[in-house]
Write an enzyme that holds these catalytic residues in place. Structure first.
Site, PDB file in Angstrom:
ATOM      1  N   LYS A  34      21.280  67.098  32.380  1.00  0.00           N
ATOM      2  CA  LYS A  34      20.385  66.133  31.737  1.00  0.00           C
ATOM      3  C   LYS A  34      20.578  64.725  32.299  1.00  0.00           C
ATOM      4  CE  LYS A  34      19.296  64.562  27.016  1.00  0.00           C
ATOM      5  NZ  LYS A  34      19.780  64.606  25.617  1.00  0.00           N
ATOM      6  N   ALA A  82      27.947  71.963  30.515  1.00  0.00           N
ATOM      7  CA  ALA A  82      27.204  70.866  29.880  1.00  0.00           C
ATOM      8  C   ALA A  82      27.678  70.673  28.453  1.00  0.00           C
ATOM      9  CB  ALA A  82      25.708  71.171  29.899  1.00  0.00           C
ATOM     10  N   ASP A 126      41.242  73.582  25.056  1.00  0.00           N
ATOM     11  CA  ASP A 126      42.391  73.887  24.186  1.00  0.00           C
ATOM     12  C   ASP A 126      42.297  73.154  22.846  1.00  0.00           C
ATOM     13  OD1 ASP A 126      42.915  71.304  25.076  1.00  0.00           O
ATOM     14  OD2 ASP A 126      44.967  71.718  25.745  1.00  0.00           O
ATOM     15  N   GLU A 127      41.403  72.153  22.775  1.00  0.00           N
ATOM     16  CA  GLU A 127      41.309  71.373  21.540  1.00  0.00           C
ATOM     17  C   GLU A 127      40.801  72.204  20.366  1.00  0.00           C
ATOM     18  OE1 GLU A 127      39.937  67.337  21.943  1.00  0.00           O
ATOM     19  OE2 GLU A 127      40.445  67.298  24.065  1.00  0.00           O
ATOM     20  N   LYS A 157      32.913  72.539  19.894  1.00  0.00           N
ATOM     21  CA  LYS A 157      33.305  73.479  20.957  1.00  0.00           C
ATOM     22  C   LYS A 157      33.752  74.815  20.340  1.00  0.00           C
ATOM     23  CE  LYS A 157      33.471  72.789  24.834  1.00  0.00           C
ATOM     24  NZ  LYS A 157      32.425  72.906  25.900  1.00  0.00           N
ATOM     25  N   ASN A 183      42.052  67.857  31.910  1.00  0.00           N
ATOM     26  CA  ASN A 183      41.921  67.792  33.366  1.00  0.00           C
ATOM     27  C   ASN A 183      42.022  66.346  33.837  1.00  0.00           C
ATOM     28  OD1 ASN A 183      39.673  70.382  34.532  1.00  0.00           O
ATOM     29  ND2 ASN A 183      41.056  70.460  32.800  1.00  0.00           N
ATOM     30  N   HIS A 279      43.952  61.720  15.202  1.00  0.00           N
ATOM     31  CA  HIS A 279      44.458  61.901  16.576  1.00  0.00           C
ATOM     32  C   HIS A 279      45.384  63.121  16.703  1.00  0.00           C
ATOM     33  CE1 HIS A 279      46.114  59.453  20.253  1.00  0.00           C
ATOM     34  NE2 HIS A 279      45.708  60.662  20.591  1.00  0.00           N
TER      35      HIS A 279
HETATM   36  P1  NAD Z   1      31.555  65.213  31.333  1.00  0.00           P
HETATM   37  O1  NAD Z   1      31.251  64.457  30.089  1.00  0.00           O
HETATM   38  O2  NAD Z   1      32.162  64.502  32.491  1.00  0.00           O
HETATM   39  O3  NAD Z   1      30.205  65.901  31.893  1.00  0.00           O
HETATM   40  C1  NAD Z   1      29.287  66.518  31.044  1.00  0.00           C
HETATM   41  C2  NAD Z   1      28.006  66.768  31.845  1.00  0.00           C
HETATM   42  O4  NAD Z   1      27.082  67.458  30.993  1.00  0.00           O
HETATM   43  C3  NAD Z   1      27.306  65.495  32.313  1.00  0.00           C
HETATM   44  O5  NAD Z   1      26.875  65.637  33.655  1.00  0.00           O
HETATM   45  C4  NAD Z   1      26.104  65.370  31.384  1.00  0.00           C
HETATM   46  O6  NAD Z   1      24.980  64.716  31.987  1.00  0.00           O
HETATM   47  C5  NAD Z   1      25.811  66.834  31.096  1.00  0.00           C
HETATM   48  N1  NAD Z   1      25.106  67.024  29.820  1.00  0.00           N
HETATM   49  C6  NAD Z   1      25.431  66.488  28.615  1.00  0.00           C
HETATM   50  N2  NAD Z   1      24.554  66.869  27.681  1.00  0.00           N
HETATM   51  C7  NAD Z   1      23.648  67.690  28.313  1.00  0.00           C
HETATM   52  C8  NAD Z   1      22.507  68.406  27.874  1.00  0.00           C
HETATM   53  N3  NAD Z   1      22.096  68.352  26.591  1.00  0.00           N
HETATM   54  N4  NAD Z   1      21.849  69.156  28.773  1.00  0.00           N
HETATM   55  C9  NAD Z   1      22.220  69.212  30.083  1.00  0.00           C
HETATM   56  N5  NAD Z   1      23.289  68.517  30.550  1.00  0.00           N
HETATM   57  C10 NAD Z   1      23.988  67.772  29.663  1.00  0.00           C
HETATM   58  O7  NAD Z   1      32.445  66.444  30.870  1.00  0.00           O
HETATM   59  P2  NAD Z   1      33.678  67.160  31.602  1.00  0.00           P
HETATM   60  O8  NAD Z   1      34.914  66.418  31.317  1.00  0.00           O
HETATM   61  O9  NAD Z   1      33.292  67.449  32.996  1.00  0.00           O
HETATM   62  O10 NAD Z   1      33.748  68.518  30.778  1.00  0.00           O
HETATM   63  C11 NAD Z   1      32.949  69.639  31.154  1.00  0.00           C
HETATM   64  C12 NAD Z   1      33.203  70.775  30.197  1.00  0.00           C
HETATM   65  O11 NAD Z   1      34.591  71.114  30.216  1.00  0.00           O
HETATM   66  C13 NAD Z   1      32.862  70.452  28.747  1.00  0.00           C
HETATM   67  O12 NAD Z   1      32.252  71.571  28.171  1.00  0.00           O
HETATM   68  C14 NAD Z   1      34.215  70.175  28.111  1.00  0.00           C
HETATM   69  O13 NAD Z   1      34.196  70.516  26.748  1.00  0.00           O
HETATM   70  C15 NAD Z   1      35.118  71.094  28.901  1.00  0.00           C
HETATM   71  N6  NAD Z   1      36.528  70.672  29.045  1.00  0.00           N
HETATM   72  C16 NAD Z   1      36.835  69.418  29.488  1.00  0.00           C
HETATM   73  C17 NAD Z   1      38.171  69.068  29.668  1.00  0.00           C
HETATM   74  C18 NAD Z   1      38.564  67.710  30.203  1.00  0.00           C
HETATM   75  O14 NAD Z   1      39.758  67.403  30.278  1.00  0.00           O
HETATM   76  N7  NAD Z   1      37.628  66.868  30.635  1.00  0.00           N
HETATM   77  C19 NAD Z   1      39.177  69.982  29.373  1.00  0.00           C
HETATM   78  C20 NAD Z   1      38.830  71.269  28.921  1.00  0.00           C
HETATM   79  C21 NAD Z   1      37.492  71.591  28.768  1.00  0.00           C
HETATM   80  P1  TYD Z   2      41.155  61.505  26.307  1.00  0.00           P
HETATM   81  O1  TYD Z   2      41.183  61.268  27.776  1.00  0.00           O
HETATM   82  O2  TYD Z   2      40.060  60.881  25.498  1.00  0.00           O
HETATM   83  O3  TYD Z   2      41.202  63.085  26.100  1.00  0.00           O
HETATM   84  P2  TYD Z   2      41.437  63.956  24.728  1.00  0.00           P
HETATM   85  O4  TYD Z   2      41.352  63.073  23.561  1.00  0.00           O
HETATM   86  O5  TYD Z   2      40.291  64.912  24.791  1.00  0.00           O
HETATM   87  O6  TYD Z   2      42.772  64.590  24.900  1.00  0.00           O
HETATM   88  O7  TYD Z   2      42.536  61.001  25.702  1.00  0.00           O
HETATM   89  C1  TYD Z   2      43.761  61.531  26.155  1.00  0.00           C
HETATM   90  C2  TYD Z   2      44.851  60.926  25.309  1.00  0.00           C
HETATM   91  O8  TYD Z   2      44.910  59.519  25.590  1.00  0.00           O
HETATM   92  C3  TYD Z   2      44.606  61.048  23.824  1.00  0.00           C
HETATM   93  O9  TYD Z   2      45.851  61.259  23.168  1.00  0.00           O
HETATM   94  C4  TYD Z   2      44.040  59.693  23.424  1.00  0.00           C
HETATM   95  C5  TYD Z   2      44.718  58.745  24.390  1.00  0.00           C
HETATM   96  N1  TYD Z   2      43.929  57.542  24.780  1.00  0.00           N
HETATM   97  C6  TYD Z   2      44.516  56.278  24.685  1.00  0.00           C
HETATM   98  O10 TYD Z   2      45.680  56.118  24.295  1.00  0.00           O
HETATM   99  N2  TYD Z   2      43.782  55.184  25.064  1.00  0.00           N
HETATM  100  C7  TYD Z   2      42.488  55.296  25.494  1.00  0.00           C
HETATM  101  O11 TYD Z   2      41.839  54.258  25.782  1.00  0.00           O
HETATM  102  C8  TYD Z   2      41.909  56.607  25.596  1.00  0.00           C
HETATM  103  C9  TYD Z   2      40.501  56.781  26.077  1.00  0.00           C
HETATM  104  C10 TYD Z   2      42.673  57.704  25.230  1.00  0.00           C
END
Ligand code: NAD
Ligand code: TYD
Length: 339
Positions: A34, A82, A126-127, A157, A183, A279
């Site tokens: 999107k 997404a 994992d959340e 999720k 990640n 948190h």
């Molecule tokens: P991100 O926020 O960087 O990217 C999300 C993408 O989805 C964006 O490109 C956005 O434009 C698209 N999107 C959002 N709403 C949409 C919609 N309605 N239709 C089509 N596209 C849409 O997210 P990320 O960090 O890359 O995470 C990707 C996936 O992995 C998510 O499902 C998240 O829950 C999961 N995940 C993330 C982490 C992490 O550490 N970032 C860890 C475990 C799982």
């Molecule tokens: P985040 O990257 O938002 O991932 P998640 O909450 O999904 O684990 O945050 C990682 C950890 O860092 C979380 O314990 C919250 C903390 N955090 C801060 O201390 N300061 C910040 O500005 C942000 C964005 C996160």
């Protein structure tokens, strides 16, 4: 194999597309995104001219658009990245998370059933397991750990996971789910901890650490996650959940101090700010199942991965500097202005 990858303009989806086109150049990838604030076409610039790549802008919660795309493309597999993915934003606007993360996943699965998709992979987190106490380092999340969510993000999720498992049991859709830990790596939007701290440190701006910085996350280099999803997509069993994580636990403060040390910046930049409501204290994954069944193990430790990540942000200033304007500035002011 033709694969629809949703959310491929985001952090992990973008890395996954780069990974797949390099590891499996024979596969065809269609990215559906999107382009919300988190989606960035520049993340896909390196592959945009690849003959086996195409991009479609659209919303996974728009049933007509999704059905039309699926019936035209006739994918063999779908990998659903997404999502609205930021916990802090989910506290501000939970409804958007329900729409994209739950309704959108349901629509993708309906279209998959209609169009005979052979494998549907749901990228989860994992959340969904909630958190672990800080004083029990012996405890880890397994696939049997009960779902016990804390934030609207993790609840949405978990709802999507349960819906996906119901589509396997009720309709026989070939569903797999991965639940990965936090990640980090290239193309990570600078509202999440690691990229935010790198970017702020590079600009000599304060580094906002929630509470005392003692919360623990289990950090995985993004390419290791991409490899895990690729393995599950090819050889994972239907209706199964796979935990993905690499035993790289760190307190937030430890991560932030490491970034400052590597950039040669003063620890005085750290600001302890009001904690996030609800948190989660500690996440820690037990990845034994994916190791035993699919032979997956992480290959990049935290020291190596954080070094590569910092180098990427140093070498790609134009990617993140462009983000630090407009909507992002308003977001930052709202979230951190009087914290
Ligand atoms: P991100 O926020 O960087 O990217 C999300 C993408 O989805 C964006 O490109 C956005 O434009 C698209 N999107 C959002 N709403 C949409 C919609 N309605 N239709 C089509 N596209 C849409 O997210 P990320 O960090 O890359 O995470 C990707 C996936 O992995 C998510 O499902 C998240 O829950 C999961 N995940 C993330 C982490 C992490 O550490 N970032 C860890 C475990 C799982
Ligand atoms: P985040 O990257 O938002 O991932 P998640 O909450 O999904 O684990 O945050 C990682 C950890 O860092 C979380 O314990 C919250 C903390 N955090 C801060 O201390 N300061 C910040 O500005 C942000 C964005 C996160």
């Amino acid at each position: 194999m033709k694969i629809i990858v949703t959310g491929g303009a985001g952090f992990i989806g973008g890395n996954f597309i780069h990974y797949m086109l390099s590891e499996h150049p024979e596969d065809r990838i269609v990215c559906l995104d999107k382009l919300t604030y988190a989606g960035n076409p520049e993340t896909l610039a390196p592959v945009i001219d690849h003959p086996n790549f195409s991009f479609s802008r659209g919303d996974i919660a728009d049933r007509d658009y999704v059905f039309d795309l699926f019936s035209r493309e006739k994918p063999d597999a779908v990998v659903n990245f997404a999502a609205e993915s930021h916990v802090d934003r989910s506290i501000e606007d939970p409804g958007l998370f329900l729409r994209t993360n739950v309704i959108g996943t349901g629509i993708l699965m309906d279209a998959s059933l209609r169009c005979g998709v052979r494998r549907f992979h749901q990228v989860s987190t994992d959340e969904v397991y909630g958190d672990l106490p800080l004083d029990r380092p012996d405890l880890f999340f397994t696939e049997q750990t009960p779902l016990h969510t804390s934030s609207p993000y993790s609840a949405s999720k978990a709802a999507a996971d349960l819906l996906a498992l119901s589509y396997y049991r009720t309709y026989g859709l070939f569903v797999t789910i991965s639940r990965c830990s936090n990640n980090y790596g290239p193309y990570h939007f600078p509202e999440k901890l690691i990229p935010l701290m790198i970017v702020n440190a590079l600009r000599d701006e304060p580094l906002p650490v929630y509470g005392k910085g003692e919360n623990v996350r289990d950090w995985l280099y993004v390419v290791d996650h991409c490899r895990a999803i690729d393995l599950i997509l090819r050889d994972g069993r239907a209706g199964e959940v796979y935990n993905v994580g690499g035993h790289n636990e760190r307190t937030n403060l430890c991560v932030v101090e490491e970034i400052l040390r590597r950039l040669g910046k003063n620890p005085d930049l750290i600001r302890f700010v009001t904690d996030r409501p609800g948190h989660d204290r500690r996440y820690a994954i037990d990845p034994s199942k994916i190791k035993a069944e699919l032979g997956w193990e992480p290959t990049t430790g935290f020291e190596e991965g954080i070094g590569r990540t910092i180098d990427w942000y140093l070498g790609h200033r134009e990617w993140w500097e462009r983000i630090l304007s407009g909507e992002y500035r308003d977001y930052y002011e709202k979230m951190y202005g009087d914290r």
